[in-house]
Design a protein around this motif. Structure first.
Motif, short mmCIF file in Angstrom:
data_model
loop_
_atom_site.label_atom_id
_atom_site.label_comp_id
_atom_site.label_asym_id
_atom_site.label_seq_id
_atom_site.Cartn_x
_atom_site.Cartn_y
_atom_site.Cartn_z
N VAL A 47 8.62 1.27 -13.85
CA VAL A 47 8.20 2.26 -12.86
C VAL A 47 7.00 1.69 -12.10
CG1 VAL A 47 7.20 4.55 -12.52
CG2 VAL A 47 9.05 4.25 -14.15
N GLU A 48 7.05 1.84 -10.81
CA GLU A 48 5.96 1.35 -9.97
C GLU A 48 5.46 2.47 -9.06
OE1 GLU A 48 6.21 -1.49 -6.36
OE2 GLU A 48 5.95 -2.80 -8.11
N ILE A 49 4.15 2.69 -9.06
CA ILE A 49 3.55 3.70 -8.18
C ILE A 49 2.76 2.99 -7.09
CG2 ILE A 49 1.92 5.65 -8.04
CD1 ILE A 49 2.55 6.21 -11.01
N ASP A 50 3.05 3.33 -5.87
CA ASP A 50 2.31 2.76 -4.74
C ASP A 50 0.87 3.31 -4.79
OD1 ASP A 50 1.15 2.46 -2.10
OD2 ASP A 50 3.16 1.93 -1.39
N LYS A 51 -0.11 2.40 -4.96
CA LYS A 51 -1.51 2.83 -5.15
C LYS A 51 -2.15 3.39 -3.89
CE LYS A 51 -2.32 -0.30 -9.02
NZ LYS A 51 -3.12 -1.42 -9.57
N ASP A 52 -1.49 3.19 -2.74
CA ASP A 52 -2.03 3.71 -1.48
C ASP A 52 -1.34 5.00 -1.04
OD1 ASP A 52 -3.87 1.59 -1.18
OD2 ASP A 52 -2.23 0.30 -0.51
N LYS A 53 0.00 5.03 -1.18
CA LYS A 53 0.77 6.18 -0.69
C LYS A 53 1.17 7.16 -1.79
CE LYS A 53 2.77 3.49 3.10
NZ LYS A 53 4.04 2.95 3.67
N GLY A 54 1.20 6.69 -3.05
CA GLY A 54 1.60 7.56 -4.15
C GLY A 54 3.09 7.62 -4.38
N ASP A 55 3.89 6.83 -3.63
CA ASP A 55 5.34 6.83 -3.82
C ASP A 55 5.70 6.23 -5.17
OD1 ASP A 55 5.62 7.91 -1.30
OD2 ASP A 55 5.87 5.96 -0.32
N VAL A 56 6.75 6.80 -5.80
CA VAL A 56 7.20 6.33 -7.11
C VAL A 56 8.56 5.66 -6.97
CG1 VAL A 56 7.76 7.01 -9.48
CG2 VAL A 56 5.96 8.20 -8.25
#
Length: 348
Positions: A47-56
């Motif tokens: 699982v990867e969370i975009d640290k800028d946008k919060g997208d998963v």
């Protein structure tokens, strides 16, 4: 999840001191479990969370092998090279498998993880604060008494005063403000557990350090303490300055300093003894308030035969042997006490 979520993590980082990156890592690990639980799969995922946008994003992971034995975990070299000709055996092929409604699951999981991490961080802060205060005095209010245990409110947490650490015949009333000695700080699954005492000799030592500036400044040193909590304490003190009387410094003007400690200990008697390197002199002082006629010392066996006036024998021994017992513990010597008449009979 979205950019508002990332902003919330940044605020938590600012307010609670918990790194945003640590929260995201914990959340990614929790989302892997949520994905497998909700979508009934045992395949390897990342699982990867975009640290800028919060997208998963969820990615399935398969090992590249010559011969596939488990198609949930493995992919053949031929199929892998159909995706990218550069793949070799041992590589990992990733494909995005993010479910359409995974955002809702991610939001629920995020809330649980963040709350848990905040709680853990707060417990860590409390633990670190109190672990550095072991063997120190702390003041708190009695929160409640249950099953013989006294719980003391320290503000951020509670301390536990167990039955064996309570002074005999001392009552603990709700809201009462008391001083206790921190014996131990433990880490538990429910947070830090702070064990305190009212019977520990260390409480006496710390109370004298608080009340007597000469002890706090190191001019007067506490050499030893023997205590029977709630009843009597003997404390041996020595001065490093020949112009300072160690006993007088501890007693204070008109007995004010020692009286403050006696009041804190609900009337426990305190004998302040001047320490001496001469065992005979030290033992004689330790048997105060009795007066010693002679003290015969055996250095090898560390025993002392002490003679006191006939009328002071019971005073030297004390009620139920308490005075002699405390003197022996204070000095570290085994003391045999006899009256002048008994000593004379033995000689004859």
């Amino acid at each position: 999840m979205n950019i508002e979520f990332i902003e919330a993590l940044q605020q938590i980082q600012k307010d609670k001191g918990i790194s945003k990156d640590i929260l995201i890592e914990a959340l990614e690990a929790a989302l892997i479990s949520s994905y497998k639980r909700n979508f009934g799969t045992s395949q390897n995922v990342r699982v990867e969370i975009d640290k800028d946008k919060g997208d998963v994003h969820v990615y399935s992971q398969k090992n590249v092998v010559e011969e596939v034995e488990d198609d949930l975990l493995e992919i053949s070299l031929e199929d892998a090279r159909a995706i990218n000709p550069k793949y070799e055996v041992g590589d990992i092929v990733e494909r995005e498998v993010t479910p359409r409604n995974f955002g809702r699951i991610a939001a629920q999981t995020a809330k649980q993880v963040v709350v848990q991490r905040i709680r853990e961080a707060e417990r860590g802060v409390v633990f670190n604060e109190f672990i550095n205060r072991e063997s120190d005095i702390i003041t708190g209010n009695v929160a409640r008494v249950a099953k013989g245990m006294v719980y003391i409110n320290l503000g951020k947490t509670e301390a536990i005063l167990g039955p064996t650490e309570q002074m005999p015949n001392e009552e603990y009333n709700h809201g009462e403000r008391i001083k206790t000695y921190i014996v131990e700080v433990k880490k538990t699954t429910k947070g830090p557990q702070i064990v305190v005492s009212r019977t520990h000799p260390g409480l006496i030592k710390r109370l004298f350090e608080l009340e007597v500036p000469e002890i706090h400044d190191g001019v007067v040193e506490i050499k030893s303490i023997s205590r029977e909590a709630g009843s009597r304490t003997k404390i041996a003190v020595e001065s490093k300055d020949p112009n300072v009387d160690p006993v007088g410094a501890c007693v204070g003007p008109k007995g004010a300093r020692v009286q403050t400690i006696v009041d804190e200990l609900k009337g426990e008697k305190i004998d302040i003894i001047k320490y001496s390197k001469d065992p005979a002199e030290f033992i004689s002082s330790a048997l105060s308030p009795a007066k010693v006629v002679t003290a015969d010392i055996n250095l090898e066996e560390k025993t002392a035969k002490v003679v006191v006036p006939d009328y002071q024998l019971s005073l030297a021994i004390g009620k139920e042997g308490q005075n002699a017992r405390l003197a022996a513990k204070l000095t570290g010597w085994k003391i045999d006490i006899k009256s002048e008449s008994q000593a004379k009979e033995n000689q004859e």
